[in-house]
Design a protein around this motif. Structure first.
Motif, mmCIF file in Angstrom:
data_model
loop_
_atom_site.group_PDB
_atom_site.id
_atom_site.type_symbol
_atom_site.label_atom_id
_atom_site.label_comp_id
_atom_site.label_asym_id
_atom_site.label_seq_id
_atom_site.Cartn_x
_atom_site.Cartn_y
_atom_site.Cartn_z
ATOM 1 N N LEU A 1 46.930 -55.408 68.374
ATOM 2 C CA LEU A 1 45.831 -54.848 67.593
ATOM 3 C C LEU A 1 44.617 -54.517 68.446
ATOM 4 O O LEU A 1 43.538 -54.259 67.927
ATOM 5 N N GLY A 2 44.825 -54.499 69.764
ATOM 6 C CA GLY A 2 43.746 -54.099 70.658
ATOM 7 C C GLY A 2 43.230 -55.197 71.545
ATOM 8 O O GLY A 2 42.490 -54.938 72.493
ATOM 9 N N GLY A 3 43.588 -56.455 71.259
ATOM 10 C CA GLY A 3 43.148 -57.553 72.099
ATOM 11 C C GLY A 3 41.642 -57.760 72.044
ATOM 12 O O GLY A 3 40.951 -57.335 71.114
ATOM 13 N N GLN A 4 41.141 -58.430 73.068
ATOM 14 C CA GLN A 4 39.723 -58.757 73.104
ATOM 15 C C GLN A 4 38.850 -57.512 73.206
ATOM 16 O O GLN A 4 37.729 -57.487 72.711
ATOM 17 N N ALA A 5 39.361 -56.464 73.828
ATOM 18 C CA ALA A 5 38.587 -55.236 73.982
ATOM 19 C C ALA A 5 38.301 -54.566 72.643
ATOM 20 O O ALA A 5 37.381 -53.739 72.538
ATOM 21 N N HIS A 6 39.100 -54.915 71.619
ATOM 22 C CA HIS A 6 38.881 -54.311 70.305
ATOM 23 C C HIS A 6 37.574 -54.799 69.677
ATOM 24 O O HIS A 6 36.955 -54.087 68.892
ATOM 25 N N TRP A 7 37.171 -56.023 70.029
ATOM 26 C CA TRP A 7 35.950 -56.599 69.460
ATOM 27 C C TRP A 7 34.755 -56.159 70.299
ATOM 28 O O TRP A 7 34.362 -56.800 71.257
ATOM 29 N N THR A 8 34.223 -55.050 69.872
ATOM 30 C CA THR A 8 33.081 -54.472 70.561
ATOM 31 C C THR A 8 31.783 -54.889 69.876
ATOM 32 O O THR A 8 31.783 -55.448 68.763
ATOM 33 N N VAL A 9 30.672 -54.596 70.548
ATOM 34 C CA VAL A 9 29.367 -54.865 69.950
ATOM 35 C C VAL A 9 29.205 -54.045 68.669
ATOM 36 O O VAL A 9 28.638 -54.522 67.682
ATOM 37 N N GLY A 10 29.744 -52.834 68.673
ATOM 38 C CA GLY A 10 29.657 -51.988 67.490
ATOM 39 C C GLY A 10 30.377 -52.579 66.299
ATOM 40 O O GLY A 10 29.859 -52.549 65.162
ATOM 41 N N LEU A 11 31.579 -53.147 66.535
ATOM 42 C CA LEU A 11 32.336 -53.772 65.448
ATOM 43 C C LEU A 11 31.610 -54.998 64.918
ATOM 44 O O LEU A 11 31.471 -55.182 63.696
ATOM 45 N N VAL A 12 31.137 -55.850 65.811
ATOM 46 C CA VAL A 12 30.445 -57.072 65.384
ATOM 47 C C VAL A 12 29.176 -56.725 64.611
ATOM 48 O O VAL A 12 28.890 -57.304 63.544
ATOM 49 N N ALA A 13 28.397 -55.784 65.126
ATOM 50 C CA ALA A 13 27.153 -55.391 64.451
ATOM 51 C C ALA A 13 27.444 -54.787 63.079
ATOM 52 O O ALA A 13 26.709 -55.029 62.111
ATOM 53 N N THR A 14 28.521 -54.010 62.974
ATOM 54 C CA THR A 14 28.886 -53.409 61.686
ATOM 55 C C THR A 14 29.289 -54.471 60.679
ATOM 56 O O THR A 14 28.880 -54.429 59.507
ATOM 57 N N LEU A 15 30.103 -55.434 61.111
ATOM 58 C CA LEU A 15 30.523 -56.511 60.208
ATOM 59 C C LEU A 15 29.336 -57.345 59.738
ATOM 60 O O LEU A 15 29.236 -57.696 58.556
ATOM 61 N N ILE A 16 28.418 -57.679 60.665
ATOM 62 C CA ILE A 16 27.242 -58.466 60.277
ATOM 63 C C ILE A 16 26.369 -57.681 59.307
ATOM 64 O O ILE A 16 25.882 -58.226 58.301
ATOM 65 N N SER A 17 26.192 -56.401 59.579
ATOM 66 C CA SER A 17 25.323 -55.572 58.734
ATOM 67 C C SER A 17 25.901 -55.433 57.330
ATOM 68 O O SER A 17 25.199 -55.631 56.325
ATOM 69 N N ILE A 18 27.189 -55.124 57.228
ATOM 70 C CA ILE A 18 27.817 -54.949 55.919
ATOM 71 C C ILE A 18 27.833 -56.262 55.139
ATOM 72 O O ILE A 18 27.525 -56.305 53.943
ATOM 73 N N SER A 19 28.163 -57.359 55.831
ATOM 74 C CA SER A 19 28.189 -58.670 55.163
ATOM 75 C C SER A 19 26.796 -59.070 54.695
ATOM 76 O O SER A 19 26.640 -59.652 53.605
ATOM 77 N N SER A 20 25.783 -58.753 55.469
ATOM 78 C CA SER A 20 24.412 -59.084 55.079
ATOM 79 C C SER A 20 23.986 -58.305 53.844
ATOM 80 O O SER A 20 23.290 -58.834 52.968
ATOM 81 N N ILE A 21 24.404 -57.045 53.771
ATOM 82 C CA ILE A 21 24.062 -56.221 52.600
ATOM 83 C C ILE A 21 24.741 -56.774 51.347
ATOM 84 O O ILE A 21 24.127 -56.859 50.275
ATOM 85 N N ILE A 22 26.015 -57.166 51.475
ATOM 86 C CA ILE A 22 26.728 -57.741 50.326
ATOM 87 C C ILE A 22 26.045 -59.030 49.867
ATOM 88 O O ILE A 22 25.851 -59.269 48.669
ATOM 89 N N ALA A 23 25.656 -59.857 50.826
ATOM 90 C CA ALA A 23 24.972 -61.105 50.479
ATOM 91 C C ALA A 23 23.625 -60.822 49.825
ATOM 92 O O ALA A 23 23.231 -61.515 48.873
ATOM 93 N N ALA A 24 22.905 -59.818 50.325
ATOM 94 C CA ALA A 24 21.604 -59.476 49.743
ATOM 95 C C ALA A 24 21.759 -59.015 48.300
ATOM 96 O O ALA A 24 20.996 -59.443 47.412
#
Length: 404
Positions: free
Chosen positions: A259-282
């Motif tokens: 599924l891409g290994g460690q290189a798949h987890w980019t700063v863009g992916l992490v920032a997107t997940l945090i942003s979307i999860s924060s909006i849902i929580a808000a």
């Protein structure tokens, strides 16, 4: 104009009767109301000292039949409207007078909202994890539906009463351009030239149309391109454009190589997940906090929103951002995580209020009916429209890009 009118032996219904005296330059028009034809109707109109007398006898039977037919049709229409209003009022009153029925209705709506929310949330999470063309095409599909809903809102009666909407062919062209924007963003890495060219083409099409072009047409079309097309492109730039690996992310070390290994987890992916999860929580915390403690209205744009709910949403958004930053080990600074959650909350709140303002002017409750319990696609993603641009700008400008 007539100085006075004398009418003998009549009852009143709507009837417009126009007569002319000897002088053709002085027409007279008066409205009479007749309920039944009388055997004799004397109408005397006096014009500045000149008297004209008209006698209407039984020869008015044909006119009477026409008037009676129109009056009956008008009465039937009014009866239907009154009946419909009475049914609507009766339904609303029955809901209010029966607390059990109202509670069941709210419980049913909440159940629908949760079921369809989860049904959309899990696939959306998979799309975000996949990234690339999967993420971009899914975003472009949502953009197309949202653009169609926006231009339908612009054409609604509440908005068109005060402005002229763009022609339908311009609305369709704008919707297609909005779909192409995320795809071009992924392909070229930027969107500035494409957006400028598209705006120029739409402006020329509006200015060269038949009839009288209106500034309201131009402004609503340009805002549609910006709101439905340009702003969502920042999610593509955030998720796919920031490809620097988040080296300290623990999940990345255990991520399968297929599924891409460690290189798949980019700063863009992490920032997107945090942003979307924060909006849902808000959104969730604001809803629960507003229901439980809401007393002070936040703004007249959306009367149901309260300061208590907004504070609860802010707390939930910041808490989620901090917790996920510890789980992903990015960003490592607590201050950066708090600031990121703070920014996500205000972006989501501003997007929610903007869509509420559009719907309020349009005179509708929901932007559409695509998602049961939620409304249209704009009702579901309004909190994300501005947040993507703010999150991308914040990550590029302030937050560390290498996970330290």
């Amino acid at each position: 104009m007539a100085s006075y009118v004398e009418v003998d032996r009549f009852n009143l219904i709507p009837l417009s009767l126009t007569s002319h005296c000897a002088c053709p330059c002085r027409p007279s028009s008066k409205t009479l109301i007749l309920a039944r034809p009388s055997s004799r109707l004397n109408l005397r109109l006096v014009f500045d000292g000149s008297r004209c007398e008209f006698r209407v006898r039984r020869c008015i039977s044909a006119s009477h039949r026409i008037v009676t037919t129109v009056a009956r049709a008008e009465a039937d229409r009014l009866d239907e409207d009154e009946t419909k209003e009475e049914v609507d009022e009766g339904n609303s009153l029955s809901m209010k007078e029966n607390p059990v029925l109202e509670q069941q209705h709210k419980a049913s709506q909440l159940k629908k909202r949760i079921i369809f929310g989860l049904g959309i949330g899990f696939p959306a999470g998979g799309v975000v994890l996949a990234g690339g063309w999967v993420f971009t095409v899914a975003l472009a599909s949502a953009v197309f539906v949202g653009a169609r809903e926006y231009f339908e809102l612009v054409r609604s009666h509440g908005i068109t009463a005060g402005m002229t909407p763009p022609p339908r062919y311009v609305s369709r062209v704008c919707s297609v351009i909005c779909v192409l924007m995320p795809i071009l963003t992924l392909y070229f890495g930027h969107i500035d030239v494409s957006v400028t060219s598209a705006a120029f083409v739409v402006a020329m099409a509006l200015l060269l149309q038949r009839g009288n072009p209106r500034f309201a047409q131009l402004s609503s079309a340009m805002f549609g391109l910006f709101y439905c097309g340009y702003l969502p492109c920042f999610w593509v730039k955030l998720r796919c454009g920031i490809a620097v690996p988040a080296l300290n992310t623990r999940i990345g070390t255990a991520w399968p190589v297929l599924l891409g290994g460690q290189a798949h987890w980019t700063v863009g992916l992490v920032a997107t997940l945090i942003s979307i999860s924060s909006i849902i929580a808000a959104d969730t915390c604001a809803f629960v906090g507003g229901k439980a403690f809401g007393r002070t209205p936040l703004t007249s744009i959306s009367p149901k929103k309260t300061w208590e709910g907004a504070i609860a949403g802010l707390g939930g958004c910041i808490a989620t951002s901090v917790i996920l930053s510890k789980s992903f080990c990015w960003p490592t600074s607590l201050l950066s995580a708090i600031a990121f959650g703070f920014l996500n909350f205000f972006g989501s709140l501003f997007g929610d209020l903007t869509e509420s303002m559009i719907k309020r002017d349009a005179g509708v409750k929901d932007s559409g009916s695509l998602i049961p319990g939620h409304g249209g696609i704009l009702d579901r993603v309004d909190s994300y429209i501005f947040t993507g641009a703010l999150a991308y700008s914040f990550v590029k400008t302030f937050l560390p890009l290498y996970g330290v």
